[in-house]
Design a protein around this motif. Sequence first.
Motif, PDB file in Angstrom:
ATOM      1  N   THR A 131       5.051 -41.214  11.701  1.00 23.94           N
ATOM      2  CA  THR A 131       6.079 -41.288  10.669  1.00 23.94           C
ATOM      3  C   THR A 131       6.949 -42.516  10.873  1.00 23.94           C
ATOM      4  N   ALA A 134       5.124 -45.453   9.586  1.00 22.76           N
ATOM      5  CA  ALA A 134       5.173 -45.508   8.119  1.00 22.76           C
ATOM      6  C   ALA A 134       6.534 -46.027   7.648  1.00 22.76           C
ATOM      7  N   LYS A 148      -0.437 -44.111   6.334  1.00 13.95           N
ATOM      8  CA  LYS A 148      -0.639 -42.662   6.284  1.00 13.95           C
ATOM      9  C   LYS A 148      -2.119 -42.305   6.198  1.00 13.95           C
ATOM     10  N   TYR A 151      -3.629 -42.681   9.543  1.00 18.81           N
ATOM     11  CA  TYR A 151      -3.211 -41.554  10.390  1.00 18.81           C
ATOM     12  C   TYR A 151      -4.103 -40.346  10.152  1.00 18.81           C
TER      13      TYR A 151
END
Length: 166
Positions: A131, A134, A148, A151
């Motif tokens: 996160t 990002a 994302k 990920y």
Amino acid sequence: PVLDTEDAWVSVEGPVSIVELALEQKSIHYPLVEHQFVLCTVLYAIMRFSLKSVKPLSLFDNKGRNAFFKDLTSIQLLPSGDMDPNVLSIRQQFLLKVVTAAVQTLCSSQKDKEASEEELFPFEKGKNWPTLAADLAQYLQISEDLVKRHYVCELYSYGMDHLGEE
């Protein structure tokens, strides 16, 4: 701001109060502080995941590099919206390396259930590195969706399908 003082304090002699000193300070240039924050986060990620062959200053253009060595109260020219494609490519590779390293660390900590997550990362309680990567993508002008998606792909490749579905 207006500071009301009592009459008894007006005739006091001695050093200037800390409030008056604080009010006399120049205000900082907040975008420059954000720029420094991005560098600190990049350096921390490199250190935390022992990322090899990453040159932190290569993630910034000439204006960005010069801004690191200026006073925080000065108004500096920060990088504009137009970036060199090579710098954007290096930034993208860096963020993807951070996400990959974070998933590897998560996977290895899942396998070693003897050590709790707090024991492994005592200073990182509540930190979610993917996160954070990002969020960092916004500052570095990289697509958040790209980070994302990487990920999710990494979660699936390490067999953490239940997390990838989320």
